[in-house]
Design a protein around this motif. Structure first.
Motif, PDB file in Angstrom:
ATOM      1  N   PRO A  89       0.867  -1.196  -0.155  1.00 14.76           N
ATOM      2  CA  PRO A  89      -0.073   0.004   0.084  1.00 14.76           C
ATOM      3  C   PRO A  89       0.666   1.394  -0.159  1.00 14.76           C
ATOM      4  CG  PRO A  89       0.188  -1.066   2.115  1.00 14.76           C
ATOM      5  CD  PRO A  89       0.789  -2.015   1.258  1.00 14.76           C
ATOM      6  N   HIS A  90       2.072   0.994   0.482  1.00 13.71           N
ATOM      7  CA  HIS A  90       2.712   2.314   0.609  1.00 13.71           C
ATOM      8  C   HIS A  90       4.516   1.848   0.651  1.00 13.71           C
ATOM      9  CE1 HIS A  90       4.572   6.263   2.444  1.00 13.71           C
ATOM     10  NE2 HIS A  90       3.449   6.734   1.570  1.00 13.71           N
ATOM     11  N   TRP A  91       5.171   2.937  -0.205  1.00 11.72           N
ATOM     12  CA  TRP A  91       6.795   2.625  -0.027  1.00 11.72           C
ATOM     13  C   TRP A  91       7.327   2.502   1.295  1.00 11.72           C
ATOM     14  CZ3 TRP A  91      10.339   5.501   1.952  1.00 11.72           C
ATOM     15  CH2 TRP A  91      10.069   6.887   2.209  1.00 11.72           C
ATOM     16  N   ALA A  92       6.799   2.923   2.339  1.00 12.76           N
ATOM     17  CA  ALA A  92       7.320   3.008   3.692  1.00 12.76           C
ATOM     18  C   ALA A  92       7.442   1.851   4.128  1.00 12.76           C
ATOM     19  CB  ALA A  92       6.872   4.118   4.553  1.00 12.76           C
ATOM     20  N   LEU A  93       6.436   1.060   3.846  1.00 16.57           N
ATOM     21  CA  LEU A  93       6.372  -0.521   4.299  1.00 16.57           C
ATOM     22  C   LEU A  93       7.194  -1.324   3.236  1.00 16.57           C
ATOM     23  CD1 LEU A  93       2.268  -0.432   5.055  1.00 16.57           C
ATOM     24  CD2 LEU A  93       4.273  -0.515   6.498  1.00 16.57           C
ATOM     25  N   ALA A  94       7.238  -1.143   2.074  1.00 16.38           N
ATOM     26  CA  ALA A  94       7.743  -1.887   1.019  1.00 16.38           C
ATOM     27  C   ALA A  94       9.345  -1.703   1.332  1.00 16.38           C
ATOM     28  CB  ALA A  94       7.424  -1.578  -0.329  1.00 16.38           C
ATOM     29  N   LEU A  95       9.896  -0.573   1.392  1.00 12.73           N
ATOM     30  CA  LEU A  95      11.181  -0.234   1.446  1.00 12.73           C
ATOM     31  C   LEU A  95      12.070  -1.400   2.622  1.00 12.73           C
ATOM     32  CD1 LEU A  95      14.002   1.201   0.681  1.00 12.73           C
ATOM     33  CD2 LEU A  95      13.219   2.979   2.167  1.00 12.73           C
ATOM     34  N   PRO A  96      11.621  -1.208   4.089  1.00 13.24           N
ATOM     35  CA  PRO A  96      12.203  -2.223   4.969  1.00 13.24           C
ATOM     36  C   PRO A  96      11.952  -3.830   4.626  1.00 13.24           C
ATOM     37  CG  PRO A  96      10.688  -0.574   6.019  1.00 13.24           C
ATOM     38  CD  PRO A  96      10.400  -0.376   4.451  1.00 13.24           C
ATOM     39  N   ALA A  97      11.138  -4.131   3.755  1.00 14.04           N
ATOM     40  CA  ALA A  97      10.902  -5.473   3.564  1.00 14.04           C
ATOM     41  C   ALA A  97      11.855  -5.714   2.245  1.00 14.04           C
ATOM     42  CB  ALA A  97       9.250  -5.903   2.917  1.00 14.04           C
ATOM     43  N   ALA A  98      12.213  -4.761   1.331  1.00 20.17           N
ATOM     44  CA  ALA A  98      12.835  -4.835   0.192  1.00 20.17           C
ATOM     45  C   ALA A  98      14.260  -4.833   0.779  1.00 20.17           C
ATOM     46  CB  ALA A  98      12.739  -3.754  -0.861  1.00 20.17           C
ATOM     47  N   ILE A  99      14.632  -4.074   1.812  1.00 19.96           N
ATOM     48  CA  ILE A  99      16.036  -4.016   2.423  1.00 19.96           C
ATOM     49  C   ILE A  99      16.429  -5.526   2.816  1.00 19.96           C
ATOM     50  CG2 ILE A  99      17.597  -3.243   4.338  1.00 19.96           C
ATOM     51  CD1 ILE A  99      16.128  -0.414   3.923  1.00 19.96           C
ATOM     52  N   VAL A 100      15.693  -6.182   3.730  1.00 15.83           N
ATOM     53  CA  VAL A 100      15.719  -7.591   4.179  1.00 15.83           C
ATOM     54  C   VAL A 100      15.719  -8.354   3.046  1.00 15.83           C
ATOM     55  CG1 VAL A 100      14.591  -9.191   5.365  1.00 15.83           C
ATOM     56  CG2 VAL A 100      14.456  -6.852   6.368  1.00 15.83           C
ATOM     57  N   GLY A 101      14.991  -8.596   1.964  1.00 18.10           N
ATOM     58  CA  GLY A 101      15.278  -9.525   0.954  1.00 18.10           C
ATOM     59  C   GLY A 101      16.515  -9.346   0.205  1.00 18.10           C
ATOM     60  N   GLY A 102      16.753  -7.926  -0.242  1.00 13.65           N
ATOM     61  CA  GLY A 102      18.230  -7.635  -0.861  1.00 13.65           C
ATOM     62  C   GLY A 102      19.184  -8.286  -0.078  1.00 13.65           C
ATOM     63  N   ALA A 103      19.440  -7.850   1.269  1.00 13.34           N
ATOM     64  CA  ALA A 103      20.305  -8.201   2.086  1.00 13.34           C
ATOM     65  C   ALA A 103      20.428  -9.819   2.293  1.00 13.34           C
ATOM     66  CB  ALA A 103      20.040  -7.417   3.286  1.00 13.34           C
ATOM     67  N   LEU A 104      19.326 -10.481   2.431  1.00 20.06           N
ATOM     68  CA  LEU A 104      19.341 -12.047   2.832  1.00 20.06           C
ATOM     69  C   LEU A 104      19.758 -12.507   1.431  1.00 20.06           C
ATOM     70  CD1 LEU A 104      15.858 -12.591   4.778  1.00 20.06           C
ATOM     71  CD2 LEU A 104      18.413 -12.746   5.354  1.00 20.06           C
ATOM     72  N   PHE A 105      19.380 -12.285  -0.007  1.00 22.60           N
ATOM     73  CA  PHE A 105      19.929 -12.843  -1.026  1.00 22.60           C
ATOM     74  C   PHE A 105      21.283 -12.785  -1.358  1.00 22.60           C
ATOM     75  CE2 PHE A 105      15.672 -13.995  -1.622  1.00 22.60           C
ATOM     76  CZ  PHE A 105      15.255 -14.793  -2.451  1.00 22.60           C
ATOM     77  N   GLY A 106      21.495 -11.366  -1.007  1.00 27.27           N
ATOM     78  CA  GLY A 106      23.125 -11.179  -1.207  1.00 27.27           C
ATOM     79  C   GLY A 106      23.923 -11.888  -0.168  1.00 27.27           C
ATOM     80  N   ALA A 107      23.651 -11.815   0.949  1.00 24.25           N
ATOM     81  CA  ALA A 107      24.399 -12.718   2.177  1.00 24.25           C
ATOM     82  C   ALA A 107      24.449 -14.266   1.797  1.00 24.25           C
ATOM     83  CB  ALA A 107      23.517 -12.284   3.268  1.00 24.25           C
TER      84      ALA A 107
END
Length: 368
Positions: free
Chosen positions: A105-123
């Motif tokens: 519904p809003h980027w403020a919710l999507a951004l933290p989840a995307a940070i977690v997703g990008g960091a987990l896959f990169g790690a």
């Protein structure tokens, strides 16, 4: 040999290296019939002479901050992680899956989840070379190079198969509107500051937070002390009870996570979908950024801005003159050469000069 003052190591030597690179670049530009001073003026004006130039410069710099920090953290443990390209590509996959999984519904919710997703896959992509180095003795340079190619092939396989959107292009569907990050133009308009429309977005602020977090980790936390101690002397670290397996794994996991975070800028912030070529060499530029920034977060930030300016200024130079794109790549390569491989050419004489200055006997005091 005595240690150089910090200001010499982190400011003077990089400045001299950069100046030498620009001098040699000017000679090369003049050899192809162009005025080197005019070319430099175009590059500087194109990179920082307008809000449009600054927008693109800082957009590129955001990518380089993440990949530069990734290399810098590994450097402190004497691990040469050159797999940032592949880790960023897997991070882009993680960001895309997160953005496509939920109608945000809003980027403020999507951004933290995307940070977690990008960091987990990169790690996760960095974890395998780390384990092979720590347990099997496989060299981290070789394995991370191999994993760059594997990551690229995996991404192509998914984009022409399971993740492909209807149509000819190998890409996903666009992310939902709620996952679109606000641009710098939109953010600054709220406080009445005019800014050109560029890809620069709020992930630049995330990059600044990442710089602070890496500084906090390396110089204010026990784990950071262990990483630096392991990098200075593995036998001494072992004697102090520091596990090489643990430090190697944790360091590479953090490094891979930082590289994976690049995707929030390139994929979520600019492209708003996952495409095949989304990293565009930023993983390799991160190596030069970390070298020039002396593996310190502040140095990495400044070096990333410099390379962002080179990218944007080079694009303007190609557009306004007859200087080919390949010449811009040569200029970037010369900066990397002088700040990396030829660093000792400047460092050695400076160390001798400072040592001679410090050991010079005072008047009336006999020399030893």
């Amino acid at each position: 040999m005595q240690k150089l003052p910090t200001w010499v190591d982190v400011a003077l030597i990089p400045a001299i290296n950069l100046a030498l690179a620009l001098v040699v670049s000017g000679i090369v530009v003049s050899l192809i019939g162009q005025d080197p001073f005019e070319a430099l003026a175009i590059m500087v004006n194109g990179a920082v002479g307008s809000t449009y130039g600054w927008g693109y410069t800082l957009f590129y710099a955001t990518n380089f901050v993440f990949t530069g920090l990734a290399v810098a953290v590994a450097f402190h443990a004497k691990l040469f992680n050159i797999g940032g390209e592949g880790q960023a590509q897997l991070g882009s996959l993680g960001v895309a899956l997160v953005c496509l999984a939920v109608p945000w519904p809003h980027w403020a919710l999507a951004l933290p989840a995307a940070i977690v997703g990008g960091a987990l896959f990169g790690a996760a992509w960095a974890a395998i070379p780390a384990y092979l180095q720590a347990k099997r003795g496989s060299h981290i340079v070789i394995t991370t190079i191999m994993f760059n190619f594997i990551a690229s092939a995996l991404l192509v396989y998914l984009l022409v198969g399971a993740l492909k959107a209807p149509g000819m292009a190998p890409e996903t569907v666009r992310f939902p509107e709620g996952a679109r990050l606000p641009s710098a133009q939109e953010v600054l308009a709220v406080i009445g500051i005019p800014f050109s429309r560029t890809p620069l977005n709020v992930s630049f602020l995330v990059a600044l937070v990442a710089c602070w977090g890496v500084w906090l980790l390396l110089w204010r936390m026990r784990l950071g002390y262990e990483i630096r101690a392991f990098g200075h002397s593995e036998p001494a670290a072992r004697y102090a009870g520091i596990s090489p397996l643990r430090i190697t794994m944790l360091t590479m996991l953090i490094s891979g996570a930082l590289a994976g975070l690049m995707a929030i800028n390139a994929v979520m912030g600019e492209q708003e979908r996952l495409i095949q070529d989304n990293v565009l060499g930023a993983g390799f530029v991160g190596i030069a950024v970390a070298l020039m920034g002396r593996s310190h977060p502040v140095g990495v930030l400044l070096a990333a801005i410099l390379f962002g300016a080179l990218y944007q200024g080079g694009a303007e130079l190609e557009f306004e003159t007859n200087v080919p794109r390949e010449m811009v790549v040569v200029i970037q390569a010369l900066v990397i050469l002088f700040t990396g491989a030829l660093d000792g050419m400047v460092r050695g004489p400076l160390e001798k000069s400072f040592l001679r200055f410090r050991t010079k006997p005072k008047p009336g005091v006999p020399a030893e």
